[in-house]
Design a protein around this motif. Structure first.
Motif, PDB file in Angstrom:
ATOM      1  N   TYR A   1       0.841  -1.205   0.000  1.00  0.00           N
ATOM      2  CA  TYR A   1       0.000   0.000   0.000  1.00  0.00           C
ATOM      3  C   TYR A   1       0.876   1.256   0.000  1.00  0.00           C
ATOM      4  O   TYR A   1       0.609   2.211  -0.735  1.00  0.00           O
ATOM      5  CB  TYR A   1      -0.920   0.007   1.215  1.00  0.00           C
ATOM      6  CG  TYR A   1      -1.806   1.230   1.272  1.00  0.00           C
ATOM      7  CD1 TYR A   1      -3.064   1.223   0.691  1.00  0.00           C
ATOM      8  CD2 TYR A   1      -1.388   2.396   1.913  1.00  0.00           C
ATOM      9  CE1 TYR A   1      -3.873   2.348   0.734  1.00  0.00           C
ATOM     10  CE2 TYR A   1      -2.189   3.522   1.961  1.00  0.00           C
ATOM     11  CZ  TYR A   1      -3.432   3.495   1.362  1.00  0.00           C
ATOM     12  OH  TYR A   1      -4.230   4.605   1.396  1.00  0.00           O
ATOM     13  N   ASP A   2       1.924   1.237   0.825  1.00  0.00           N
ATOM     14  CA  ASP A   2       2.804   2.398   0.880  1.00  0.00           C
ATOM     15  C   ASP A   2       3.558   2.604  -0.433  1.00  0.00           C
ATOM     16  O   ASP A   2       3.854   3.734  -0.817  1.00  0.00           O
ATOM     17  CB  ASP A   2       3.806   2.246   2.034  1.00  0.00           C
ATOM     18  CG  ASP A   2       3.150   2.407   3.399  1.00  0.00           C
ATOM     19  OD1 ASP A   2       2.072   3.033   3.472  1.00  0.00           O
ATOM     20  OD2 ASP A   2       3.700   1.888   4.390  1.00  0.00           O
ATOM     21  N   VAL A   3       3.868   1.504  -1.140  1.00  0.00           N
ATOM     22  CA  VAL A   3       4.634   1.598  -2.390  1.00  0.00           C
ATOM     23  C   VAL A   3       3.735   1.973  -3.564  1.00  0.00           C
ATOM     24  O   VAL A   3       4.060   2.853  -4.363  1.00  0.00           O
ATOM     25  CB  VAL A   3       5.365   0.272  -2.671  1.00  0.00           C
ATOM     26  CG1 VAL A   3       6.018   0.307  -4.055  1.00  0.00           C
ATOM     27  CG2 VAL A   3       6.423   0.010  -1.597  1.00  0.00           C
ATOM     28  N   PHE A   4       2.583   1.290  -3.677  1.00  0.00           N
ATOM     29  CA  PHE A   4       1.735   1.457  -4.858  1.00  0.00           C
ATOM     30  C   PHE A   4       0.500   2.325  -4.612  1.00  0.00           C
ATOM     31  O   PHE A   4      -0.167   2.731  -5.565  1.00  0.00           O
ATOM     32  CB  PHE A   4       1.274   0.090  -5.378  1.00  0.00           C
ATOM     33  CG  PHE A   4       2.407  -0.810  -5.811  1.00  0.00           C
ATOM     34  CD1 PHE A   4       3.114  -0.556  -6.974  1.00  0.00           C
ATOM     35  CD2 PHE A   4       2.781  -1.905  -5.038  1.00  0.00           C
ATOM     36  CE1 PHE A   4       4.160  -1.377  -7.371  1.00  0.00           C
ATOM     37  CE2 PHE A   4       3.817  -2.729  -5.419  1.00  0.00           C
ATOM     38  CZ  PHE A   4       4.525  -2.462  -6.588  1.00  0.00           C
ATOM     39  N   GLY A   5       0.179   2.583  -3.346  1.00  0.00           N
ATOM     40  CA  GLY A   5      -0.974   3.420  -3.059  1.00  0.00           C
ATOM     41  C   GLY A   5      -2.296   2.694  -3.039  1.00  0.00           C
ATOM     42  O   GLY A   5      -3.348   3.318  -2.878  1.00  0.00           O
ATOM     43  N   ASP A   6      -2.290   1.366  -3.230  1.00  0.00           N
ATOM     44  CA  ASP A   6      -3.524   0.580  -3.139  1.00  0.00           C
ATOM     45  C   ASP A   6      -3.172  -0.876  -2.814  1.00  0.00           C
ATOM     46  O   ASP A   6      -2.007  -1.231  -2.670  1.00  0.00           O
ATOM     47  CB  ASP A   6      -4.351   0.667  -4.442  1.00  0.00           C
ATOM     48  CG  ASP A   6      -3.595   0.133  -5.659  1.00  0.00           C
ATOM     49  OD1 ASP A   6      -2.887  -0.889  -5.539  1.00  0.00           O
ATOM     50  OD2 ASP A   6      -3.728   0.730  -6.750  1.00  0.00           O
ATOM     51  N   TYR A   7      -4.209  -1.693  -2.700  1.00  0.00           N
ATOM     52  CA  TYR A   7      -4.027  -3.084  -2.281  1.00  0.00           C
ATOM     53  C   TYR A   7      -4.131  -4.087  -3.438  1.00  0.00           C
ATOM     54  O   TYR A   7      -4.190  -5.294  -3.200  1.00  0.00           O
ATOM     55  CB  TYR A   7      -5.091  -3.451  -1.244  1.00  0.00           C
ATOM     56  CG  TYR A   7      -4.953  -2.745   0.076  1.00  0.00           C
ATOM     57  CD1 TYR A   7      -3.955  -3.094   0.976  1.00  0.00           C
ATOM     58  CD2 TYR A   7      -5.850  -1.742   0.457  1.00  0.00           C
ATOM     59  CE1 TYR A   7      -3.838  -2.464   2.201  1.00  0.00           C
ATOM     60  CE2 TYR A   7      -5.745  -1.108   1.682  1.00  0.00           C
ATOM     61  CZ  TYR A   7      -4.736  -1.471   2.557  1.00  0.00           C
ATOM     62  OH  TYR A   7      -4.619  -0.853   3.777  1.00  0.00           O
ATOM     63  N   THR A   8      -4.153  -3.621  -4.675  1.00  0.00           N
ATOM     64  CA  THR A   8      -4.447  -4.507  -5.800  1.00  0.00           C
ATOM     65  C   THR A   8      -3.438  -5.642  -5.938  1.00  0.00           C
ATOM     66  O   THR A   8      -3.812  -6.823  -6.077  1.00  0.00           O
ATOM     67  CB  THR A   8      -4.501  -3.699  -7.113  1.00  0.00           C
ATOM     68  OG1 THR A   8      -5.478  -2.669  -6.992  1.00  0.00           O
ATOM     69  CG2 THR A   8      -4.864  -4.614  -8.279  1.00  0.00           C
ATOM     70  N   MET A   9      -2.150  -5.332  -5.903  1.00  0.00           N
ATOM     71  CA  MET A   9      -1.124  -6.351  -6.101  1.00  0.00           C
ATOM     72  C   MET A   9      -1.176  -7.421  -5.024  1.00  0.00           C
ATOM     73  O   MET A   9      -1.152  -8.629  -5.312  1.00  0.00           O
ATOM     74  CB  MET A   9       0.261  -5.706  -6.125  1.00  0.00           C
ATOM     75  CG  MET A   9       1.406  -6.698  -6.331  1.00  0.00           C
ATOM     76  SD  MET A   9       1.381  -7.476  -7.972  1.00  0.00           S
ATOM     77  CE  MET A   9       1.879  -6.055  -8.972  1.00  0.00           C
ATOM     78  N   VAL A  10      -1.260  -7.008  -3.763  1.00  0.00           N
ATOM     79  CA  VAL A  10      -1.267  -7.974  -2.665  1.00  0.00           C
ATOM     80  C   VAL A  10      -2.546  -8.800  -2.689  1.00  0.00           C
ATOM     81  O   VAL A  10      -2.560  -9.967  -2.287  1.00  0.00           O
ATOM     82  CB  VAL A  10      -1.070  -7.252  -1.321  1.00  0.00           C
ATOM     83  CG1 VAL A  10      -2.290  -6.450  -0.926  1.00  0.00           C
ATOM     84  CG2 VAL A  10      -0.709  -8.240  -0.221  1.00  0.00           C
ATOM     85  N   TRP A  11      -3.627  -8.227  -3.176  1.00  0.00           N
ATOM     86  CA  TRP A  11      -4.885  -8.969  -3.308  1.00  0.00           C
ATOM     87  C   TRP A  11      -4.733 -10.102  -4.318  1.00  0.00           C
ATOM     88  O   TRP A  11      -5.176 -11.236  -4.077  1.00  0.00           O
ATOM     89  CB  TRP A  11      -6.005  -8.012  -3.722  1.00  0.00           C
ATOM     90  CG  TRP A  11      -7.379  -8.621  -3.655  1.00  0.00           C
ATOM     91  CD1 TRP A  11      -7.970  -9.432  -4.570  1.00  0.00           C
ATOM     92  CD2 TRP A  11      -8.337  -8.461  -2.600  1.00  0.00           C
ATOM     93  NE1 TRP A  11      -9.231  -9.791  -4.164  1.00  0.00           N
ATOM     94  CE2 TRP A  11      -9.481  -9.213  -2.960  1.00  0.00           C
ATOM     95  CE3 TRP A  11      -8.354  -7.759  -1.396  1.00  0.00           C
ATOM     96  CZ2 TRP A  11     -10.623  -9.272  -2.159  1.00  0.00           C
ATOM     97  CZ3 TRP A  11      -9.477  -7.827  -0.600  1.00  0.00           C
ATOM     98  CH2 TRP A  11     -10.599  -8.576  -0.975  1.00  0.00           C
TER      99      TRP A  11
END
Length: 416
Positions: A375-385
């Motif tokens: 979240y801190d790197v990309f600004g959202d949770y899409t990748m980790v999801w």
């Protein structure tokens, strides 16, 4: 004609109360994500790491508490766990730096281990008859979901009238209060003669040499990843990404007017639907092979998670996802613990389940920490999801080769 053994026993009732309170508190930590970060100006990854460390400590503590319970007694292990849990909450309330919060969450994690599934399910399993065991384990697991139903909303409500530090103190008192019911928990040592004669080293050796145990261990990883990520980050995800709640709508009429309130309610809804899902899994576990039920649950989670992130995030999609995910949430626990009891017996069920649960918590650590970090790197949770979608598919596949035939002690042990 012998009367059938009752499902509801004092051991089951007390076990449910302890798990309910323990999990109500644990499930509420995602609600504190934004308030704590805003008060101290922490990056999202800082409190995420604290929750991740809590999950990892829980995983490390689970086999340890299982072994302690089998050596000195279940009730003593639970008392130790509750005291550590309360101490961790109290000390966390004084934390003002990320390092302090992360350090004290080690105690909270160990406390959850001492009052959670590993110890309680082993006690319930031993106290249950063979025909009731799968359902008893499901009822105890569902109690954790019942705690989740009110844990997050209670935390949200308390935050409206007191500081998060005081909420932690209130939770610490609640953990210690459940010990008042502990005298009712007296479980017999329901194990066969051969199991009683086996040492812990012998049963661990048999399990570690069994490929099925390895596959169960690996498969439980994604369960921890998905559950811990959703518990820690879903309220924040809903708060920030969900479309606004319409004024005059059903949710608004129920008093849910903000996406932050919806985020807390989503965790509650997951817990509510999981009560039904877990009880259903326990019922099915007595009638079908558990490995196929587990594979189906992980596949269904994978499909639900992929659909949610691909569609627009709206109040309706949040509620639908929460209901579907809830029905599958802890349904894996009675099936996994029941499978271990079936394969390796009851004598060291707590230790063996604790070892498998460590994989669950490794997944939980990564799910929570990666959620904050990405979240801190990309600004959202899409990748980790999407990583969660991938590991869910892996777990669905890895359970299929499990051989659901009970292993037996060595011939020497049986002949003794």
């Amino acid at each position: 004609m012998d009367r059938p053994a009752p499902i509801v026993t004092p051991v089951l009732i007390v076990g449910c109360v302890i798990i309910m309170v323990s999990f109500a508190i644990r499930a509420s930590f995602g609600v504190f994500q934004i308030p704590i970060a805003e008060e101290f100006g922490w990056a999202r990854a800082e409190f995420s790491l604290a929750i991740a460390i809590q999950n990892l400590a829980w995983g490390i503590g689970q086999p340890l508490f299982g072994a302690v319970a089998e050596k000195i007694g279940d009730r003593k292990a639970i008392i130790i766990g509750a005291v550590i849990y309360a101490a961790g909450l109290v000390m966390s309330s004084f934390a003002e730096t990320p390092f302090a919060m992360q350090a004290w969450e080690v105690l909270v994690g160990f406390g959850v281990a001492g009052t959670g599934f590993g110890v309680i399910l082993a006690v319930v399993g031993r106290a249950s008859s063979a025909e009731n065991r799968s359902m008893s384990l499901a009822i105890a697991t569902a109690a954790g979901s019942a705690g989740q139903v009110f844990g997050a909303p209670v935390a949200e409500a308390l935050l409206g009238v007191m500081s998060w530090q005081m909420v932690f103190i209130v939770f610490a008192v609640a953990v210690l209060a459940v010990l008042l019911a502990l005298p009712m928990m007296r479980a017999p040592a329901a194990a066969s003669k051969a199991e009683l004669e086996e040492t812990m080293g012998e049963i661990l050796g048999r399990a570690f040499r069994d490929p099925s145990f390895t596959m169960i261990f690996l498969g439980f990883f994604s369960c921890g990843y998905q559950l811990a990520f959703v518990t820690a980050h879903f309220p924040a995800l809903v708060t920030e990404l969900c479309s606004p709640i319409m004024a005059g709508g059903i949710l608004s009429g129920m008093g849910i007017t903000t996406t932050s309130a919806l985020g807390a309610v989503s965790i509650s809804l997951i817990g509510l639907f999981n009560i039904v899902g877990t009880l259903t899994a326990g019922w099915l576990g007595n009638r079908f092979q558990r490995k196929y039920l587990l594979a189906f649950i992980y596949l269904a989670r994978t499909v639900a998670a992929a659909a949610f992130i691909m569609l627009p995030i709206t109040p309706v999609s949040v509620l639908v996802f929460s209901a579907v995910m809830g029905a599958l949430w802890l349904a894996t626990v009675p099936l996994t613990s029941g499978l271990i009891a079936h394969l390796y017996g009851l004598r060291y069920m707590g230790t063996l389940y604790g070892i498998v649960f460590f994989s669950h918590q490794l997944g939980g650590f990564l799910g929570v920490w990666l959620g904050g970090r990405m979240y801190d790197v990309f600004g959202d949770y899409t990748m980790v999801w999407w990583i969660g979608v991938g590991v869910g598919a892996f777990s669905a596949l890895v359970h299929l080769p499990v051989k659901e035939n009970r292993t037996t002690p060595p011939a020497g042990a049986l002949a003794a």
